[in-house]
Design a protein around this motif. Structure first.
Motif, mmCIF file in Angstrom:
data_model
loop_
_atom_site.group_PDB
_atom_site.id
_atom_site.type_symbol
_atom_site.label_atom_id
_atom_site.label_comp_id
_atom_site.label_asym_id
_atom_site.label_seq_id
_atom_site.Cartn_x
_atom_site.Cartn_y
_atom_site.Cartn_z
ATOM 1 N N LEU A 65 0.831 -1.205 0.000
ATOM 2 C CA LEU A 65 0.000 0.000 0.000
ATOM 3 C C LEU A 65 0.868 1.259 0.000
ATOM 4 O O LEU A 65 0.639 2.182 -0.783
ATOM 5 C CB LEU A 65 -0.912 -0.011 1.236
ATOM 6 N N LEU A 66 1.883 1.272 0.867
ATOM 7 C CA LEU A 66 2.696 2.481 0.981
ATOM 8 C C LEU A 66 3.545 2.682 -0.279
ATOM 9 O O LEU A 66 3.719 3.818 -0.731
ATOM 10 C CB LEU A 66 3.568 2.422 2.236
ATOM 11 N N GLU A 114 2.694 1.755 -3.292
ATOM 12 C CA GLU A 114 1.781 2.224 -4.341
ATOM 13 C C GLU A 114 1.417 3.684 -4.136
ATOM 14 O O GLU A 114 1.239 4.435 -5.085
ATOM 15 C CB GLU A 114 0.513 1.361 -4.348
ATOM 16 N N SER A 115 1.326 4.071 -2.878
ATOM 17 C CA SER A 115 1.008 5.462 -2.590
ATOM 18 C C SER A 115 2.161 6.374 -3.024
ATOM 19 O O SER A 115 1.959 7.391 -3.674
ATOM 20 C CB SER A 115 0.723 5.623 -1.096
ATOM 21 N N GLY A 169 2.281 6.395 -6.722
ATOM 22 C CA GLY A 169 1.086 6.981 -7.322
ATOM 23 C C GLY A 169 1.039 8.483 -7.179
ATOM 24 O O GLY A 169 0.596 9.187 -8.078
ATOM 25 N N ASN A 170 1.479 9.004 -6.025
ATOM 26 C CA ASN A 170 1.448 10.442 -5.808
ATOM 27 C C ASN A 170 2.452 10.788 -4.713
ATOM 28 O O ASN A 170 2.149 10.705 -3.526
ATOM 29 C CB ASN A 170 0.037 10.899 -5.416
ATOM 30 N N ALA A 208 1.490 13.826 -2.297
ATOM 31 C CA ALA A 208 0.428 13.466 -1.360
ATOM 32 C C ALA A 208 0.966 12.514 -0.294
ATOM 33 O O ALA A 208 0.598 12.612 0.868
ATOM 34 C CB ALA A 208 -0.746 12.830 -2.102
ATOM 35 N N VAL A 250 1.062 13.009 3.798
ATOM 36 C CA VAL A 250 0.311 12.117 4.651
ATOM 37 C C VAL A 250 1.263 11.467 5.664
ATOM 38 O O VAL A 250 0.855 10.710 6.526
ATOM 39 C CB VAL A 250 -0.461 11.097 3.789
ATOM 40 N N ILE A 286 4.181 9.683 4.988
ATOM 41 C CA ILE A 286 4.914 8.470 4.632
ATOM 42 C C ILE A 286 6.387 8.830 4.453
ATOM 43 O O ILE A 286 6.709 9.791 3.765
ATOM 44 C CB ILE A 286 4.353 7.859 3.326
ATOM 45 N N ARG A 296 0.036 1.419 -8.684
ATOM 46 C CA ARG A 296 -0.465 0.048 -8.628
ATOM 47 C C ARG A 296 0.495 -0.967 -9.249
ATOM 48 O O ARG A 296 0.964 -0.770 -10.366
ATOM 49 C CB ARG A 296 -1.780 -0.024 -9.408
ATOM 50 N N VAL A 347 -4.455 9.746 -3.527
ATOM 51 C CA VAL A 347 -3.709 8.938 -4.481
ATOM 52 C C VAL A 347 -4.772 8.305 -5.376
ATOM 53 O O VAL A 347 -5.488 7.402 -4.974
ATOM 54 C CB VAL A 347 -2.872 7.863 -3.779
ATOM 55 N N LEU A 373 -5.523 4.548 -6.001
ATOM 56 C CA LEU A 373 -5.938 3.674 -4.904
ATOM 57 C C LEU A 373 -7.440 3.779 -4.660
ATOM 58 O O LEU A 373 -8.108 4.698 -5.129
ATOM 59 C CB LEU A 373 -5.178 4.026 -3.627
ATOM 60 N N THR A 374 -7.942 2.822 -3.888
ATOM 61 C CA THR A 374 -9.374 2.785 -3.613
ATOM 62 C C THR A 374 -9.722 3.741 -2.472
ATOM 63 O O THR A 374 -8.849 4.311 -1.824
ATOM 64 C CB THR A 374 -9.802 1.377 -3.184
ATOM 65 N N GLU A 411 -8.302 2.396 0.787
ATOM 66 C CA GLU A 411 -6.852 2.574 0.892
ATOM 67 C C GLU A 411 -6.496 4.029 1.170
ATOM 68 O O GLU A 411 -5.604 4.321 1.969
ATOM 69 C CB GLU A 411 -6.172 2.090 -0.393
ATOM 70 N N VAL A 462 -7.229 4.841 4.941
ATOM 71 C CA VAL A 462 -6.327 4.346 5.988
ATOM 72 C C VAL A 462 -4.890 4.836 5.822
ATOM 73 O O VAL A 462 -4.038 4.549 6.662
ATOM 74 C CB VAL A 462 -6.307 2.793 6.055
ATOM 75 N N LEU A 463 -4.640 5.584 4.764
ATOM 76 C CA LEU A 463 -3.248 5.895 4.425
ATOM 77 C C LEU A 463 -2.501 6.630 5.547
ATOM 78 O O LEU A 463 -1.379 6.259 5.891
ATOM 79 C CB LEU A 463 -3.223 6.730 3.130
#
Lengths: 358, 501
Positions: free
Chosen positions: A203-204, A206-207, A210-211, A214, A218, A220, A279, B347, B350-351, B354, B357-358
């Motif tokens: 998840l992290l 991909e985040s 992905g951006n 952002a 957030v 990260i 993704r 993002v 993502l869904t 997701e 909860v980021l």
């Protein structure tokens, strides 16, 4: 329309929208073509308690590429790219073979080679994060320099090792009927899937891919994740390096893993992970790598003249990329209001097949 | 004055879902500096793009030097004598000053580029503007202000009759602005018509002769600058009809503020915001008011550590902290919903789940994933509470409407249980229903003891929700006004226009 038909059609539509549908369809198609051209292609025989057959060969010879592509997937997910994997393949094989030829034990040789790969991955990751060098340039350094390192380790020679040493088992051995290399790949893919999806790493990553902005806002900490991606990638390449050198019981600093980075990037993209990051799909990458390996096998078994090999590969790759392009699918889909079921696959690929041998 | 050099009438431009310009008229006379003013979405940049041929107007006429013209594309605009210098200098920093001035139109001699002439001519052009530079030095070695002047030199050497300066001063310091104004005045005296866009009110009054105000794609009016006071200018830009505002329910919320959460003591950042003193308490909603570009977002980003302060101190609770990164702010219970949801917030790959909860997951680190059960509960709870539509966690967030995307952002931070929530334009570009829900949510959160820093371009919204209003103007905090019933919309507007009241 009877309701059962409608339901099955809806299911089919959902199936074709699945991100793995087209890569898997192409893989199956390639296998079918092979089965038609080469009788007995799908047969799996047992000899001396080991499994043999073309399918097993595809898995076994494809193992190094799957390993490298697996690592590449993580790096590409962060929005990066790793061109140095071919060199890392050469370095790790050279390191392991050198140590074994100097009389070190297998465990020591593998441990030191593994450690070296960790350092190489760390180097790539730190260049990208700490020094903010674009990934393509940062890893180009090791891509070029790494061949030199491999040459230094081997002393400019091809190091051959005793065929009786346990090292041979990694690329050529069997366990429980299956090639050891295939078992290593299975274990690695499972480990990567757990790492990515059972922890929050996927998840992290991909985040971040992905951006990036952002993700920063957030909270990260992207650098650590990105370094981890490059380290994982280098380690995967290192294991692939063992497979390749062990298979021929020799370390060739010049040619081991040459151009494998390009195949790996291709496998990742065929598997549906975008080069822009975000993704990613581990399963997709495995399928992508298998497509490439099956393609190579097909070229041999179908008797396609070697001089047209690259053109044939290019045609299939273009075809898969088109299938995955939303813009292209939208165009084809508009002409075909019904469910785009296998038929759209068949005619174009048949065309390609006719074109190629000509 | 004589005939206008450039005149447009009845200009309309439609984009999908938005009428960006609606029958706008605009005149520009030779030898004047003309300000184009308007808030977000007023149509300033669309008008400039129509004038320079980036967009084609759907309706309307344009005359240049008395002849009717259509501008096909930006190069065509340049050939017609309309040159533009953008905020981001669009020259090549790796080429020399002289090369930049002549790029694409190099004088030639026997088919080869006449370098001697380029250098000589560049030096002459620069000397006209009192610039003494080595024209062979790379452009990148010059300060941003000088680069901008060089862009202007290039523009006017293209025989510009009309020079459009789009926010040229936003990253210049005081001295550099003076230098630019000197050049602008000289060009004006030479008969060039200059269209000047800036968010700095004082600069408009300092250098401009006339001003055209746009709002929501419509022309509000054209005024000689001397006849339009700051207050009138601001109220025309924001469209706050005062009698409308006065009908607002007296919802000045009861002050139930608790302990101090955060204090800025002279905290500022060069080029972004001058040092600020500001306190936020538990259960307090602090509104930030000011025009676009007044430093609202810059202040918010400073509090969140998205941009680190380079002067002053920040205290969270009693502890003095260096908020150098968002991570540091988040660890102290500060949360931030940025103005640009798409670029800085969500993002899109993502869904919904997701994205929600980021922030929580980022705080836990990748090795400690949220247990799937807990994750589904939390996501489900906030989808229900904030009424996110569609209520399915697996939808890609890009498929949601603006209002629901905003709610996803809010949910992301609310599940981290922040102590201070910074909301930068949370209601912009979303439908009325979602807007009201978000406003109610802000009140409810403050009731629960959360401190809120609330930014909005709509004065009505700021007044309704805030306990106190901080007024920003030209990147400076000019006043702190308690919203205790004595704060009228008129006073707030006056402060925005004129500074400390």
């Amino acid at each position: 329309m009877n309701p059962v038909n409608a339901v099955s059609r809806a299911n089919l539509a959902r199936l074709t929208r699945h991100r793995l549908f087209w890569p898997v369809a192409v893989l199956v198609l390639l296998l079918v073509v092979n089965a038609v051209v080469t009788p007995g292609f799908l047969a799996i025989r047992v000899r001396d308690g080991h499994l043999y057959g073309s399918l097993i060969d595809i898995l076994r010879f494809g193992a190094p590429l799957i390993m490298v592509s697996l690592g590449m997937t993580m790096v590409i997910a962060t929005g990066g790219i790793d061109l140095s994997v071919g060199s890392v393949v050469a370095i790790s094989g050279a390191m392991a073979c050198y140590l074994i030829s100097e009389g070190q034990g297998l465990a020591v040789a593998l441990a030191l080679s593994f450690g070296l790969c960790l350092v190489l991955g760390l180097w790539n990751g730190l260049l990208v994060t700490r020094l903010s060098i674009q990934p393509i340039i940062a890893t180009l350094i090791l891509m070029v320099g790494g061949r030199g390192i491999a040459q230094l380790i081997t002393g400019g020679q091809i190091i051959t090792i005793d065929r009786d040493s346990g090292y041979r088992e990694i690329g050529g051995g069997h366990l429980a009927g299956l090639p050891v290399a295939v078992l290593i790949v299975l274990a690695s893919v499972a480990a990567a899937a757990v790492l990515a999806r059972r922890t929050a790493l996927g998840l992290l990553l991909e985040s971040v891919g992905g951006n990036a902005e952002a993700s920063r806002l957030v909270g990260i900490r992207a650098s650590g994740l990105i370094v981890l991606g490059y380290v994982f990638c280098a380690v995967c390449a290192g294991v692939a390096g063992w497979m390749i050198s062990s298979d021929v019981s020799a370390a060739d600093g010049n040619n081991a893993g040459l151009w494998i980075e390009l195949d790996a990037i291709l496998a990742v993209v065929l598997g549906g992970t975008a080069l822009t990051g975000g993704r990613f799909s581990i399963a997709g990458t495995v399928v992508g790598a298998l497509i490439i390996q099956t393609l190579n096998t097909t070229i041999y078994t179908a008797g396609i003249p070697p001089r047209t090999t690259l053109v044939f590969e290019a045609a299939v790759v273009t075809f898969v990329c088109l299938l995955q392009s939303p813009a292209f699918r939208a165009k084809v889909g508009r002409r075909r209001p019904g469910g785009p079921v296998p038929p759209p696959t068949d005619p174009p690929s048949a065309d390609k097949k006719v074109e190629v041998p000509a | 004055m004589t005939e206008p050099v450039l005149e447009v009438t009845g200009i309309s431009k439609q984009f999908p879902g938005v009428r960006a310009l609606d029958g706008v008229a605009f005149r520009l006379f030779p030898g004047e500096i003309h300000a184009l003013m308007g808030e977000n979405g007023a149509g300033k940049s669309t008008l400039i793009k129509v004038l320079t041929g980036v967009y084609q107007a759907d309706e309307g006429r344009m005359t240049l030097d008395g002849a009717e013209r259509r501008v096909h594309d930006p190069p065509h605009a340049q050939r017609l004598g309309i040159s533009t210098v953008y905020q981001e200098v669009n020259l090549c920093p790796n080429l020399s000053v002289a090369e930049n001035i002549f790029i694409g139109r190099e004088p030639r001699k026997f088919g080869r580029i006449d370098w001697a002439r380029i250098r000589r001519r560049s030096a002459e052009l620069l000397a006209r503007l009192d610039l003494d530079l080595d024209v062979t030095a790379p452009l990148g070695a010059q300060s941003l202000a000088v680069q901008q002047l060089i862009a202007i030199v290039r523009a006017i050497d293209l025989d510009a009759k009309v020079l459009i300066l789009d926010e040229p001063t936003s990253s210049l310091d005081r001295g550099e602005v003076e230098r630019l104004f000197g050049v602008m005045r000289r060009l004006r005296d030479d008969g060039v018509a200059i269209l000047f866009v800036s968010h700095f009110l004082e600069q408009i009054y300092e250098v401009c002769d006339r001003v055209t105000v746009l709002r929501n794609g419509r022309l509000v009016g054209e005024y000689p600058i001397g006849e339009l006071g700051r207050f009138d200018l601001v109220s025309r830009m924001t469209g706050q009809e005062l009698h409308d505002l006065e009908q607002l329910e007296e919802a000045a919320p009861a002050i139930t503020r608790g302990r101090r959460l955060l204090a800025l003591e002279g905290a500022g950042r060069t080029g972004a915001i001058t040092p600020v003193d500001l306190e936020i308490h538990e259960g307090e909603v602090v509104g930030l008011a000011g025009l676009l570009g007044s430093g609202r977002s810059e202040l918010a980003r400073l509090v969140f550590g998205a941009e680190a302060a380079d002067t002053g101190r920040v205290r969270v609770g009693e502890e003095t902290v260096a908020l150098r990164t968002p991570r540091a702010a988040i660890d102290r219970g500060i949360a931030f919903c940025p103005e640009d949801r798409k670029a800085d917030g969500l993002v899109m790959d993502l869904t919904v789940a997701e994205n929600i909860v980021l922030a929580l997951q980022a705080a836990r680190g990748w090795t400690r994933p949220l247990p799937p059960r807990r994750r589904d509960e939390l996501v489900g709870e906030y989808i229900r509470k904030l009424r996110i539509q569609p209520p399915s966690p697996g939808t890609p967030v890009r498929n949601l409407s603006g209002g629901n995307q905003q709610k996803v952002l809010l949910a992301r931070w609310l599940i981290t249980r922040p102590r201070l929530l910074i909301l930068d334009e949370p209601t912009r570009g979303i439908d009325v229903g979602a807007k009201t829900e978000i406003q109610k949510l802000v009140v409810a959160l403050a009731g629960d003891g959360i401190g809120v820093l609330f930014i909005s371009a709509e004065l009505e919204e700021v007044l309704r929700l805030s306990h106190k209003v901080e007024v920003l103007r030209d990147r400076t905090l000019v006043a702190e006004l308690a919203n205790d019933g004595s704060l009228t919309p008129e006073r707030l507007l006056g402060t925005i226009a004129n500074g400390a009241s």
